[in-house]
Design an enzyme around this catalytic site. Structure first.
Site, short mmCIF file in Angstrom:
data_model
loop_
_atom_site.label_atom_id
_atom_site.label_comp_id
_atom_site.label_asym_id
_atom_site.label_seq_id
_atom_site.Cartn_x
_atom_site.Cartn_y
_atom_site.Cartn_z
CD GLU A 191 -0.91 0.81 3.62
OE1 GLU A 191 -1.38 1.93 3.35
OE2 GLU A 191 -0.95 0.31 4.75
CE LYS B 137 -2.12 2.49 13.73
NZ LYS B 137 -2.40 1.68 12.61
N1 PSU Z 1 -1.88 2.02 10.21
C1 PSU Z 1 -0.58 2.43 10.22
N2 PSU Z 1 -0.13 3.20 9.24
C2 PSU Z 1 -0.93 3.59 8.23
C3 PSU Z 1 -2.31 3.16 8.21
C4 PSU Z 1 -2.74 2.37 9.22
O1 PSU Z 1 0.17 2.09 11.12
O2 PSU Z 1 -0.46 4.32 7.36
C5 PSU Z 1 -3.18 3.54 7.06
C6 PSU Z 1 -3.49 2.31 6.19
O3 PSU Z 1 -3.39 2.69 4.84
C7 PSU Z 1 -4.93 1.98 6.55
C8 PSU Z 1 -5.46 3.35 6.80
O4 PSU Z 1 -5.62 1.32 5.52
O5 PSU Z 1 -4.44 4.02 7.52
C9 PSU Z 1 -6.75 3.34 7.59
O6 PSU Z 1 -7.29 4.61 7.62
P1 PSU Z 1 -8.80 4.81 8.08
O7 PSU Z 1 -8.79 4.44 9.54
O8 PSU Z 1 -9.07 6.26 7.85
O9 PSU Z 1 -9.62 3.89 7.25
#
Ligand code: PSU
Ligand code: MN
Length: 316
Positions: A27, A162
């Site tokens: 990603e 996390k």
């Molecule tokens: N967790 C991390 N680093 C990140 C993300 C999650 O430690 O960069 C990113 C990933 O791309 C994940 C996104 O899909 O955040 C989720 O965002 P949201 O909670 O807005 O869906």
């Protein structure tokens, strides 16, 4: 126009896919919004190298110039890393708009899964998935990643979620969505910087070949994705209680500043990096590399089952 007509696949990835060789998707929100420059760039480069060392071809995915880019050049990677938070963060709801406006975007787990599936890639490595945020009973903040896992046939290798999230609720939603949560070499669902979260995985596997069989069968049955939970190596893990205090502080900061929706995850990550003086960033980089290695091994095992994967009964 079909969805596939928006794909720009690099020659290397295209050749690997055509030959049935193992490919691992990566990603790019982790590059644009998940880490600061220049660590984001070196992480992206190292992770690709780890995938190669483990016998697969890396395919970092982003939305660039109104196209689904699959397999980025080093210039592409540099552009994304430098652009950072000025680039868009593309989750499912942003995709069509970004194709129309031609913007540059890091793709989240949800969007990367979609594009990987479109390109014919079945294995994907990331750090941690999005999930149910703490307090979601008030805010309804649940990542689109969880819904995507229920419908798109891609295996996502992560280090759990996390603890900025409510991990128990995240696992409940995965269960509702019918997503198998497999532990690689562990019974415990890991908590990103820590090897355990206090919750269990659904099924433990110690051999990547067995994971590859589940991934292939899940896709064959039309049942969507698989989540592979791979704990951070012990030498890189952070002490859970120390990180917990920093997370609580970061969440209070977000509430005080009124940060919500798509800005919340990047805000919390940045604050936690600051509050741990970079220790959480170093651990984050280590766990992504570890996930890349396991994802490549699963992709290699999956390619070994070609041309058509079928369940195999092992003889004693
Ligand atoms: N967790 C991390 N680093 C990140 C993300 C999650 O430690 O960069 C990113 C990933 O791309 C994940 C996104 O899909 O955040 C989720 O965002 P949201 O909670 O807005 O869906
Ligand atoms: Mn959200």
């Amino acid at each position: 126009m079909t969805a596939k007509s928006y794909l720009s696949i690099s020659p290397e990835v295209k050749a690997a896919l055509a030959a049935g060789k193992p490919v691992v998707a990566l990603e790019s929100t982790i590059i644009t919004h998940g880490m600061p420059y220049p660590q984001n760039l070196s992480m992206a480069q190292n992770v690709e190298a780890v995938i190669r060392q483990n016998g697969a071809v890396p395919a970092t995915i982003a939305i660039m110039d109104g196209r689904f880019a699959v397999g980025l050049t080093s210039e592409h990677l540099e552009r994304l890393a430098l652009e950072g938070g000025k680039a868009a963060k593309a989750s499912r709801r942003d995709v069509a708009t970004l194709l129309v406006t031609g913007g540059l975007a890091g793709t989240t787990v949800a969007t990367t899964m979609q594009i990987a599936a479109l390109a014919g890639i079945h294995v994907f490595a990331t750090g941690g998935i999005g999930g149910v945020h703490r307090g979601a009973e008030e805010t309804f903040d649940i990542s689109a990643d969880l819904e995507e896992l229920s419908r798109t046939p891609v295996a996502v290798v992560c280090a759990g979620a996390k603890s900025i999230l409510d991990i128990g609720k995240t696992l409940e939603v995965l269960e509702t969505n019918g997503v198998p949560v497999l532990g690689y070499g562990t019974d415990a669902f890991p908590a990103f910087w820590a090897r355990e979260s206090g919750h269990k995985v659904d099924h433990r596997f110690d051999d990547v070949r067995d994971i590859a069989r589940v991934v292939a069968l899940q896709a064959e049955l039309g049942m969507g994705g698989v989540l592979v939970a791979n704990p951070i190596p012990a030498k890189d893990a952070l002490e859970a209680s120390a990180i917990e205090a920093r997370i609580a502080e970061a969440i209070r900061g977000a509430e005080a500043e009124g940060v919500s929706r798509k800005d919340l995850t990047p805000f919390l990550l940045k604050r936690i990096f600051e509050l741990t003086e970079g220790k959480s960033l170093a651990a984050n980089i280590a766990l992504v590399e570890n996930n890349a290695a396991v994802a490549a091994q699963i992709a290699v095992a999956l390619a070994g089952q070609a041309p058509k994967a079928s369940p195999q009964v092992r003889r004693a």
